[in-house]
Write a protein that holds these residues in place. Structure first.
Motif, mmCIF file in Angstrom:
data_model
loop_
_atom_site.group_PDB
_atom_site.id
_atom_site.type_symbol
_atom_site.label_atom_id
_atom_site.label_comp_id
_atom_site.label_asym_id
_atom_site.label_seq_id
_atom_site.Cartn_x
_atom_site.Cartn_y
_atom_site.Cartn_z
ATOM 1 N N ALA A 53 0.843 -1.201 0.000
ATOM 2 C CA ALA A 53 0.000 0.000 0.000
ATOM 3 C C ALA A 53 0.870 1.240 0.000
ATOM 4 C CB ALA A 53 -0.922 0.011 1.212
ATOM 5 N N ALA A 54 0.419 2.257 -0.686
ATOM 6 C CA ALA A 54 1.174 3.514 -0.748
ATOM 7 C C ALA A 54 0.219 4.685 -0.949
ATOM 8 C CB ALA A 54 2.189 3.474 -1.890
ATOM 9 N N LEU A 55 0.631 5.845 -0.483
ATOM 10 C CA LEU A 55 -0.107 7.079 -0.760
ATOM 11 C C LEU A 55 0.450 7.696 -2.046
ATOM 12 C CD1 LEU A 55 -1.006 6.593 2.116
ATOM 13 C CD2 LEU A 55 -0.646 9.026 2.609
ATOM 14 N N HIS A 56 -0.460 8.120 -2.908
ATOM 15 C CA HIS A 56 -0.056 8.767 -4.163
ATOM 16 C C HIS A 56 -0.540 10.209 -4.157
ATOM 17 C CE1 HIS A 56 1.132 5.035 -6.393
ATOM 18 N NE2 HIS A 56 0.431 4.508 -5.389
ATOM 19 N N GLU A 57 0.383 11.091 -4.412
ATOM 20 C CA GLU A 57 -0.009 12.508 -4.442
ATOM 21 C C GLU A 57 -0.763 12.797 -5.736
ATOM 22 O OE1 GLU A 57 0.410 14.162 -1.740
ATOM 23 O OE2 GLU A 57 1.605 12.544 -0.844
ATOM 24 N N VAL A 58 -1.787 13.626 -5.637
ATOM 25 C CA VAL A 58 -2.537 14.041 -6.845
ATOM 26 C C VAL A 58 -2.594 15.559 -6.863
ATOM 27 C CG1 VAL A 58 -3.940 11.970 -7.134
ATOM 28 C CG2 VAL A 58 -4.695 13.710 -5.544
ATOM 29 N N ASN A 59 -1.957 16.122 -7.846
ATOM 30 C CA ASN A 59 -1.865 17.582 -7.861
ATOM 31 C C ASN A 59 -2.243 18.195 -9.196
ATOM 32 O OD1 ASN A 59 -1.039 18.101 -5.136
ATOM 33 N ND2 ASN A 59 0.874 17.059 -5.641
ATOM 34 N N TRP A 60 -3.114 17.488 -9.933
ATOM 35 C CA TRP A 60 -3.587 18.089 -11.186
ATOM 36 C C TRP A 60 -4.529 19.264 -10.888
ATOM 37 C CZ3 TRP A 60 -2.995 12.791 -10.588
ATOM 38 C CH2 TRP A 60 -2.128 12.150 -11.471
ATOM 39 N N ALA A 61 -5.236 19.160 -9.772
ATOM 40 C CA ALA A 61 -6.200 20.195 -9.400
ATOM 41 C C ALA A 61 -6.272 20.231 -7.869
ATOM 42 C CB ALA A 61 -7.579 19.877 -9.993
ATOM 43 N N PRO A 62 -6.711 21.342 -7.299
ATOM 44 C CA PRO A 62 -6.910 21.344 -5.852
ATOM 45 C C PRO A 62 -8.080 20.424 -5.481
ATOM 46 C CG PRO A 62 -7.493 23.483 -6.822
ATOM 47 C CD PRO A 62 -7.078 22.582 -7.933
ATOM 48 N N PRO A 63 -8.185 19.925 -4.218
ATOM 49 C CA PRO A 63 -7.303 20.236 -3.092
ATOM 50 C C PRO A 63 -6.062 19.350 -3.032
ATOM 51 C CG PRO A 63 -9.182 18.944 -2.359
ATOM 52 C CD PRO A 63 -9.356 19.153 -3.830
#
Lengths: 493, 493
Positions: A53-63
């Motif tokens: 398991a891993a956290l994936h950052e998503v930064n195409w749009a806020p938040p």
């Protein structure tokens, strides 16, 4: 396994409460770190079950709250897509499907706080007047309790058998309540890791307390803004009234032609590709909703307003519709101004069922409106979203084992129900990943999602876990059964 | 007298310019003292003519600019109402009528100042491309130049004959441009002093450069706001779209039924009492406006939109109409919201011609709208103004001498024209004082009233003065004539 599920249910409830204590309000920047904490909590659960398991950052749009991805591949388990010849539910499967499970860890804001009987992030078990026990807290039903039913089922499976049931991809996002603008980008970017045979989504409800259901149809949407332009300025209605084209009047006349006297939409070809529910389906719906106008009565209405010959349920679950969502022209303030408006604007949308082409509907709508304009009036359009309706093929091979699993868990035959709204996720799974989504959820209409005193029945939680155990057995070990628990599916007292 | 009018015209122009230098903008509190100055200037003029004159405070409503009242009773002249047996224009009058003259000294604001070619309160005589001379200043046409035509005619009469032509009541108000809320109260309070036989109003226009006119019909108005109430809240158009009554859709459908395919209003009895213009009247209008769609073309339209079988001119001058003045429902902002509106509101007005009963029209409108609602929808109404249409009886005994006077002054036969708008004053004179108003004015469509570079043709000013001389002679000394001036009615070069 059901016995183990029953025996360890108190611990499952404790984990549910732990999850609910994290105030993961996605729309409020002040809770960004709480959202991350919730994501980490979910990832921790997945790791306990033996998934990567891993956290994936998503930064195409806020938040930009992280997506949790869990991954499990069995040694020797064929990859996704290799079970194409299986006849699910018949016990002749040549292999196991790879399952993608979707849920969301974020929750709605809690305003107005004063209306909460208990603090929204201090989960409390309440007994309702009918004796039914519910977990009260923000996010209990939408979607923490629901997503945990699947993870808790995996936990039982793992504890009982020492392994997970099949290849798994788990996707738990944190922006469902804020519009989810990042998700399609994320799906596109992680297609390879999301290789699966089908998607299980636990974020929908049941038609009543005892009937489990798969939501097998959703309506699509096409939205258009239309403006009629008349004179080059607002006119004095005395000097010009009667002689000058009035865009507001023309708008009313054109919009009035969108339905015929029987409430059917008049656009040419509008109903092409629309299939009617089977008699069996209709009989099932009638069984579920003996009073089909109940939803209307709840909002102060009484009469189905749509196509004659169809019940209110059919009108929303199975029929396309056309509605005016906004009207604006001339003087709209207090008092009266005898202006002859220079323009009039309407926002019009169509809810579509599977088989209809959104862009074809848009084009015929525009042609229809334009055809009602006199020569010296100009009409313009502004397009908004277009998405097709969603309908699971009744012959989809995964549907039968899922319904069978639900029926076994609840002791009541699982139903296929519809939903008049659009759930973008279901469409995105199909359009981006090419996967059918099975919307299986255990929420109740009175769970008060998005409102104060949100709750999730412990019957939903318990039978939800049991449901997934049954479903996982039927999907991965056709012919086997998950054993018996202490009780049949409990009925509300 | 006409010779004297011609000889003293330069002084009349100088007085006109003096009046225009007073920036009597009634809506701007900063100009309150200018308004009072203008009132005092007018009162001074009246006193020079030998009338008693006084300023009357009006404080029923803001802004409260004084009304100027002038009064003259001839020694031995019978009071108002005593000439009832006269056959005007035939020279058999047993007495002279008492005349009430109306005008207003206030003017519109001057914004945008940058667009003025000359400062708005520095009156300037300009020569237009066709050689026509105009006085350019704010208020030149609306209404300072117009009201002075009457006062200058009285001045000539007084200078030539040593007396005024008949009993006179002069009413010059200062709130015409701000809604005139005080005037009806003032009329009511001064009924006794305003005892007259007819009212002369100089605040309207001519159909072209050379044809003088009496505006003999105005349209009345009835205005109503209608709201359709559906569900007790805005609904999700996915969950309810198709099944729940949509007030915006119902509004469009109901409004669309207000006109038939030929553009006629469908309310039962709507056209009862409506008379058609005579063939003679229509021929006269066609003569005045060979291109009846010209007014539409000026605002970017081309086609008369009203009742088929009637010209654009008839549609506004002689036919009642129904228009939507405002529409409002659901989401009207930027973007799209798939809301199913809880309510929809329309502002609807009817322009009425003489013979129609405003309150009957309101009642049938409401009944018609209500009849189109399904049972579980509520409809409510809010009344706004109601005033009947105005039409001078073609046989009114004062009309012929007035038209004859106009024809003599201009060398072109005076016309009876209509106006699609409402002029509250005309109705108030009738309803409060019981007097017929004769709307005689010399403004041109291109006088730019209410806009930068307002102007008033010196031909209008000169022939306006001459017109009143002719009219006063015909009203007070049937059979006599005011003599000859230097020139026949001048034509624009």
């Amino acid at each position: 396994m059901l016995a183990l599920a029953d025996a360890t249910f108190p611990q499952a409830v404790a984990r549910f409460a732990d999850f609910l204590r994290i105030p993961s309000i996605s729309t409020d920047p002040a809770h960004a770190s709480d959202c991350r904490t919730a994501a980490q909590w979910v990832a921790g659960q997945l790791r306990e079950l033996g998934l990567e398991a891993a956290l994936h950052e998503v930064n195409w749009a806020p938040p930009g709250h992280p997506v949790v991805m869990g991954h499990h591949d069995e040694a020797g388990q064929p990859g996704a897509g290799d079970v194409g010849t299986a006849t699910a539910g018949t016990g002749t499967s040549a292999g196991k499907p790879t399952l993608l499970f979707y849920g969301h860890y974020d929750v709605q804001p809690v305003d107005p706080l004063a209306l909460w009987q208990h603090p929204p992030f201090e989960p409390t078990i309440l007994q309702e007047s009918d004796g039914r026990e519910v977990m009260a807290a923000r996010g209990a039903s939408d979607d923490k309790g629901q997503l945990l039913t699947f993870l808790e089922a995996l936990r039982i499976w793992q504890a009982q058998s020492g392994s997970l049931p099949c290849n798994l991809r788990i996707l738990i996002e944190g922006e469902e309540e804020t519009g989810g603008e990042n998700l399609p980008f994320f799906l596109e970017a992680h297609k390879a890791q999301l290789d699966a045979d089908l998607v299980l989504v636990c974020d929908t409800g049941m038609p009543n307390r005892t009937t489990p259901a798969v939501t097998t149809s959703l309506r699509g949407l096409v939205a258009d803004e239309v403006t009629i332009h008349g004179a080059d300025r607002d006119l004095h209605s005395g000097m010009y009234g009667g002689a000058a084209a009035n865009p507001a009047t023309l708008m009313a006349r054109a919009l009035a032609t969108l339905h015929d006297a029987n409430g059917a939409v008049t656009l040419p070809g509008f109903y092409e590709g629309v299939s009617k529910p089977t008699e069996q389906q209709l009989a099932s719906w009638r069984g579920l909703f003996p009073d089909e106008n109940l939803p209307l009565r709840a909002v102060g209405l009484a009469q189905p307003a749509g196509e004659r010959g169809f019940s209110a349920l059919e009108q929303t679950w199975a029929r396309p519709s056309c509605d005016i969502n906004g009207l604006s022209s001339g003087y709209e303030g207090e008092g009266f101004k005898t202006v002859l408006p220079a323009s009039a604007t309407a926002k019009v949308s169509f809810r579509l069922v599977a088989g209809q082409d959104p862009e074809k509907v848009r084009a015929t709508f525009r042609a229809h409106m334009a055809s009602h304009m006199p020569p010296d009036v100009r009409i313009s359009f502004k397009p908004y979203g277009a998405s097709p309706g969603f309908a699971l093929d009744r012959d989809n091979k995964w549907l039968a084992p899922i319904l069978e699993g639900l029926s076994a868990a609840w002791g009541t035959k699982g139903a296929c129900i519809g939903c008049g709204a659009s759930i973008p996720l279901a469409e995105q799974m199909k359009t981006i990943l090419g996967l059918d989504a099975f919307l299986v959820g255990f929420a109740q209409d009175d769970d008060r999602i998005h409102s104060p005193n949100e709750r999730y029945g412990l019957d939903s939680y318990r039978n939800g876990i049991r449901s997934w155990l049954h479903i996982l057995h039927r999907l991965t070990q056709p012919g086997a059964a998950p054993g018996q628990g202490n009780a049949p599916a409990p009925q509300p007292r």
